[in-house]
Every structure is written in C-alpha cells, then in structure tokens.
Scaffold this motif. Structure first.
Motif, PDB file in Angstrom:
ATOM      1  N   TYR A 165       2.515   1.834  -3.330  1.00 50.95           N
ATOM      2  CA  TYR A 165       1.602   2.411  -4.325  1.00 50.95           C
ATOM      3  C   TYR A 165       1.443   3.914  -4.120  1.00 50.95           C
ATOM      4  O   TYR A 165       1.459   4.687  -5.085  1.00 50.95           O
ATOM      5  CB  TYR A 165       0.244   1.719  -4.240  1.00 50.95           C
ATOM      6  CG  TYR A 165      -0.798   2.303  -5.164  1.00 50.95           C
ATOM      7  CD1 TYR A 165      -0.709   2.151  -6.539  1.00 50.95           C
ATOM      8  CD2 TYR A 165      -1.880   3.023  -4.650  1.00 50.95           C
ATOM      9  CE1 TYR A 165      -1.664   2.695  -7.387  1.00 50.95           C
ATOM     10  CE2 TYR A 165      -2.843   3.562  -5.486  1.00 50.95           C
ATOM     11  CZ  TYR A 165      -2.722   3.402  -6.852  1.00 50.95           C
ATOM     12  OH  TYR A 165      -3.669   3.953  -7.688  1.00 50.95           O
ATOM     13  N   LYS A 166       1.306   4.325  -2.868  1.00 52.14           N
ATOM     14  CA  LYS A 166       1.158   5.756  -2.591  1.00 52.14           C
ATOM     15  C   LYS A 166       2.381   6.554  -3.039  1.00 52.14           C
ATOM     16  O   LYS A 166       2.263   7.706  -3.469  1.00 52.14           O
ATOM     17  CB  LYS A 166       0.948   5.983  -1.092  1.00 52.14           C
ATOM     18  CG  LYS A 166      -0.357   5.431  -0.535  1.00 52.14           C
ATOM     19  CD  LYS A 166      -0.401   5.648   0.980  1.00 52.14           C
ATOM     20  CE  LYS A 166      -1.557   4.958   1.627  1.00 52.14           C
ATOM     21  NZ  LYS A 166      -1.547   5.126   3.102  1.00 52.14           N
TER      22      LYS A 166
ATOM     23  N   THR B 151     -11.771   5.958 -11.195  1.00 49.06           N
ATOM     24  CA  THR B 151     -11.429   4.654 -10.622  1.00 49.06           C
ATOM     25  C   THR B 151     -10.256   4.011 -11.343  1.00 49.06           C
ATOM     26  O   THR B 151     -10.256   3.883 -12.567  1.00 49.06           O
ATOM     27  CB  THR B 151     -12.635   3.706 -10.681  1.00 49.06           C
ATOM     28  OG1 THR B 151     -13.730   4.314 -10.000  1.00 49.06           O
ATOM     29  CG2 THR B 151     -12.309   2.368 -10.030  1.00 49.06           C
TER      30      THR B 151
ATOM     31  N   ARG C  23      -7.662  -0.877  -5.368  1.00 52.03           N
ATOM     32  CA  ARG C  23      -8.678  -0.056  -6.036  1.00 52.03           C
ATOM     33  C   ARG C  23      -8.602   1.361  -5.476  1.00 52.03           C
ATOM     34  O   ARG C  23      -8.699   1.566  -4.268  1.00 52.03           O
ATOM     35  CB  ARG C  23     -10.083  -0.622  -5.824  1.00 52.03           C
ATOM     36  CG  ARG C  23     -11.169   0.175  -6.565  1.00 52.03           C
ATOM     37  CD  ARG C  23     -12.548  -0.380  -6.263  1.00 52.03           C
ATOM     38  NE  ARG C  23     -13.599   0.440  -6.864  1.00 52.03           N
ATOM     39  CZ  ARG C  23     -14.233   0.156  -7.996  1.00 52.03           C
ATOM     40  NH1 ARG C  23     -13.930  -0.955  -8.641  1.00 52.03           N
ATOM     41  NH2 ARG C  23     -15.164   0.949  -8.471  1.00 52.03           N
ATOM     42  N   ARG C  24      -8.413   2.325  -6.377  1.00 52.50           N
ATOM     43  CA  ARG C  24      -8.360   3.729  -5.985  1.00 52.50           C
ATOM     44  C   ARG C  24      -9.523   4.470  -6.625  1.00 52.50           C
ATOM     45  O   ARG C  24      -9.722   4.409  -7.836  1.00 52.50           O
ATOM     46  CB  ARG C  24      -7.044   4.351  -6.455  1.00 52.50           C
ATOM     47  CG  ARG C  24      -6.830   5.801  -6.003  1.00 52.50           C
ATOM     48  CD  ARG C  24      -6.291   6.650  -7.141  1.00 52.50           C
ATOM     49  NE  ARG C  24      -7.289   6.822  -8.197  1.00 52.50           N
ATOM     50  CZ  ARG C  24      -7.008   6.974  -9.488  1.00 52.50           C
ATOM     51  NH1 ARG C  24      -5.773   6.927  -9.922  1.00 52.50           N
ATOM     52  NH2 ARG C  24      -7.989   7.138 -10.374  1.00 52.50           N
ATOM     53  N   ASP C  25     -10.312   5.130  -5.773  1.00 46.60           N
ATOM     54  CA  ASP C  25     -11.467   5.889  -6.250  1.00 46.60           C
ATOM     55  C   ASP C  25     -11.331   7.343  -5.818  1.00 46.60           C
ATOM     56  O   ASP C  25     -11.146   7.634  -4.630  1.00 46.60           O
ATOM     57  CB  ASP C  25     -12.768   5.322  -5.675  1.00 46.60           C
ATOM     58  CG  ASP C  25     -13.108   3.954  -6.235  1.00 46.60           C
ATOM     59  OD1 ASP C  25     -13.525   3.874  -7.396  1.00 46.60           O
ATOM     60  OD2 ASP C  25     -12.937   2.951  -5.502  1.00 46.60           O
TER      61      ASP C  25
ATOM     62  N   ASN D  83       0.832  -1.210   0.000  1.00 46.10           N
ATOM     63  CA  ASN D  83       0.000   0.000   0.000  1.00 46.10           C
ATOM     64  C   ASN D  83       0.864   1.256   0.000  1.00 46.10           C
ATOM     65  O   ASN D  83       0.609   2.202  -0.762  1.00 46.10           O
ATOM     66  CB  ASN D  83      -0.914   0.022   1.223  1.00 46.10           C
ATOM     67  CG  ASN D  83      -1.978  -1.051   1.180  1.00 46.10           C
ATOM     68  OD1 ASN D  83      -2.393  -1.485   0.112  1.00 46.10           O
ATOM     69  ND2 ASN D  83      -2.416  -1.494   2.342  1.00 46.10           N
TER      70      ASN D  83
ATOM     71  N   ALA E  53      -9.333  11.099  -2.390  1.00 51.71           N
ATOM     72  CA  ALA E  53      -9.549   9.761  -2.948  1.00 51.71           C
ATOM     73  C   ALA E  53      -9.520   8.752  -1.809  1.00 51.71           C
ATOM     74  O   ALA E  53      -9.152   9.079  -0.675  1.00 51.71           O
ATOM     75  CB  ALA E  53      -8.484   9.431  -3.987  1.00 51.71           C
ATOM     76  N   GLN E  54      -9.936   7.543  -2.117  1.00 54.25           N
ATOM     77  CA  GLN E  54      -9.858   6.459  -1.144  1.00 54.25           C
ATOM     78  C   GLN E  54      -9.247   5.228  -1.799  1.00 54.25           C
ATOM     79  O   GLN E  54      -9.323   5.045  -3.012  1.00 54.25           O
ATOM     80  CB  GLN E  54     -11.232   6.153  -0.550  1.00 54.25           C
ATOM     81  CG  GLN E  54     -12.290   5.761  -1.562  1.00 54.25           C
ATOM     82  CD  GLN E  54     -13.661   5.631  -0.917  1.00 54.25           C
ATOM     83  OE1 GLN E  54     -13.952   6.241   0.124  1.00 54.25           O
ATOM     84  NE2 GLN E  54     -14.519   4.830  -1.538  1.00 54.25           N
ATOM     85  N   LEU E  55      -8.665   4.393  -0.958  1.00 53.75           N
ATOM     86  CA  LEU E  55      -7.858   3.282  -1.434  1.00 53.75           C
ATOM     87  C   LEU E  55      -8.209   2.030  -0.634  1.00 53.75           C
ATOM     88  O   LEU E  55      -8.405   2.098   0.577  1.00 53.75           O
ATOM     89  CB  LEU E  55      -6.377   3.634  -1.215  1.00 53.75           C
ATOM     90  CG  LEU E  55      -5.299   2.699  -1.746  1.00 53.75           C
ATOM     91  CD1 LEU E  55      -5.231   2.811  -3.256  1.00 53.75           C
ATOM     92  CD2 LEU E  55      -3.946   3.086  -1.144  1.00 53.75           C
TER      93      LEU E  55
ATOM     94  N   VAL F 137      -0.469   8.561  -7.888  1.00 52.19           N
ATOM     95  CA  VAL F 137      -1.702   8.842  -7.154  1.00 52.19           C
ATOM     96  C   VAL F 137      -2.034  10.326  -7.174  1.00 52.19           C
ATOM     97  O   VAL F 137      -3.181  10.724  -7.420  1.00 52.19           O
ATOM     98  CB  VAL F 137      -1.592   8.354  -5.696  1.00 52.19           C
ATOM     99  CG1 VAL F 137      -2.815   8.777  -4.895  1.00 52.19           C
ATOM    100  CG2 VAL F 137      -1.437   6.840  -5.653  1.00 52.19           C
TER     101      VAL F 137
END
Length: 238
Positions: free
Chosen positions: A52-53, A86, A111-113, A49, A120-122, A150
């Motif tokens: 990814y950030k 998304t 999944r990033r929205d 995680n 956003a949320q992850l 991101v």
C-alpha cells in the motif's frame, strides 16, 4: 407390542440413520467438514502494508496484493476517501461478482488518516481467517519512499480522489489471475509450498507445536514401552 409388519420398517429407518454419516467408501462422511472457500492460505499482511505504501494507485495496489496472496482466489480492492483526511482500503473476495463489499467477504482493511502537515498514520486490520492481525499505528511522513497513492495525500493541495469509491471491476479479475500466474512462474520462490495453518496464522514458526516438543512417539511415556510389551509381569516375593 411391535407387530411383524412394522418391525422391518423400523429396522430400515435405523439403518438409514446409521449410514447417513458415512460416505460411499463406508467411512465417516466428510461432508460436514466441507468448506466453500480456502481459509487456510497464507497472506502476509505486513507485506500488504508495504504494498500500500508503494502503490501508485488502486490498480497497482490490487496487482501487488494478488502477488502476495498464496491462494487461487483473486482479492478485489475497494478504495474510498471518507473525507479529505481519511481513506479506507478494503481487500475482499468478490464472491458474487457484483463489485461490492459485503462483510463476510472482507479480508483486510487499511485506514489512512492525515494527522498533520505532511504526516499521516496507517493501521491495518484482518478479517475472517486473518482476524488475528491488528497492526500498530504506523507513521508516514513527507520524504519517505512512498507511492503516489499515499504521498499525494500529504500534499497541502490534496483533494480526495475516491469520494466515489473505486472497486476492482469484476471483468478485471481474469487479468489479475493471469498476471499472478505469470508472476509466480517467473518468481517460484514467491510461492510458499509449506503446510498451511488451519487458522490462517503464519506457520513454520521455530519451536514446533505449542503442546509438545515436536518429537515423534509422543505416547511412549505412557504404559509399557514397545520393546517391553512381550515381557510378562513378575510377582514380587516379600
């Protein structure tokens, strides 16, 4: 009634069945337990995680993921923008080298929205031996320390880049493995040499086994103690 000519045939067939479960050393065969891939290697998905950030793009992310992974296989990455809000990122073992994601190959999905202006949320989900892992929904916002992969999605002018999915090219896997070998040699503390869990869960948890105190000689509570086995029973006299 069994004739003399058929008896040897029957005995030979029975012997073949009896020896089918043994290996060349005469012991029980281990073939039924053989696996075609390592499914007990630690992968810290919390660190994935964070990778990814911080990633600047798919190539940077796949490099970071393979630095985290403790096994010998290479984890490939697929990145797809489903729409302007998304994005789904999948880590997978590209077993057939075709650059495509098959369900049995999946290791994790992220999944990033985009949930609002500058926010956003992850959420991350594990698969296979890591299927126990389901992260909470994590919030992201402009101003946080984020990589371009991101942070670009939080800009008002963002246009989705990966409507045509990016996947790790099969010919890049050799470079990723070579990079990881160099990374491990330079960072020996990054390699966890402790015993791996058979479920893929994190191991070396404090407190020992779920089913006991972790002390040796667990059977000493049952039967006669080792030092008392030579003592003969005594008849009680009323």
């Amino acid at each position: 009634m069994m004739t003399k000519t058929t008896l040897p045939v029957v005995l030979l067939a029975a012997l073949a069945v009896a020896t089918a479960g043994c290996d060349s050393t005469g012991g029980p065969s281990k073939e039924r337990w053989a696996t075609t891939e390592n499914t007990n290697v630690e992968l810290d998905l919390d660190k994935v995680n964070e990778a990814y950030k911080a990633a600047e793009g798919p190539e940077d992310f796949e490099r970071r993921v393979n630095e985290i992974y403790q096994g010998s296989e290479v984890i490939s990455v697929a990145v797809q923008d489903l729409d302007a809000k998304t994005q789904v990122v999948t880590g997978f073992f590209d077993k057939n080298g075709d650059g495509g994601v098959q369900d049995p190959e999946k290791v994790f999905t992220i999944r990033r929205d985009v949930s609002g202006e500058g926010a956003a949320q992850l959420q991350t989900t594990g698969f296979g031996p890591y299927a126990y892992y389901h992260s909470p929904v994590m919030s992201l916002a402009s101003g946080m320390l984020l990589g371009a992969m991101v942070s670009s999605a939080l800009r008002p002018s963002y246009m989705p880049v990966y409507t045509q999915p990016y996947t790790t090219p099969p010919n890049r896997m050799t470079d990723l493995r070579s990079h990881r070998d160099t990374y491990r040699a330079s960072n020996p503390s990054s390699v966890n040499n402790s015993k791996a869990s058979q479920t893929g869960r994190r191991y070396n948890n404090a407190g020992g086994s779920r089913f006991g105190s972790g002390r040796s000689g667990a059977g000493s509570r049952f039967g006669v103690r080792r030092g008392e086995r030579s003592r003969k029973p005594e008849r009680l006299v009323a």
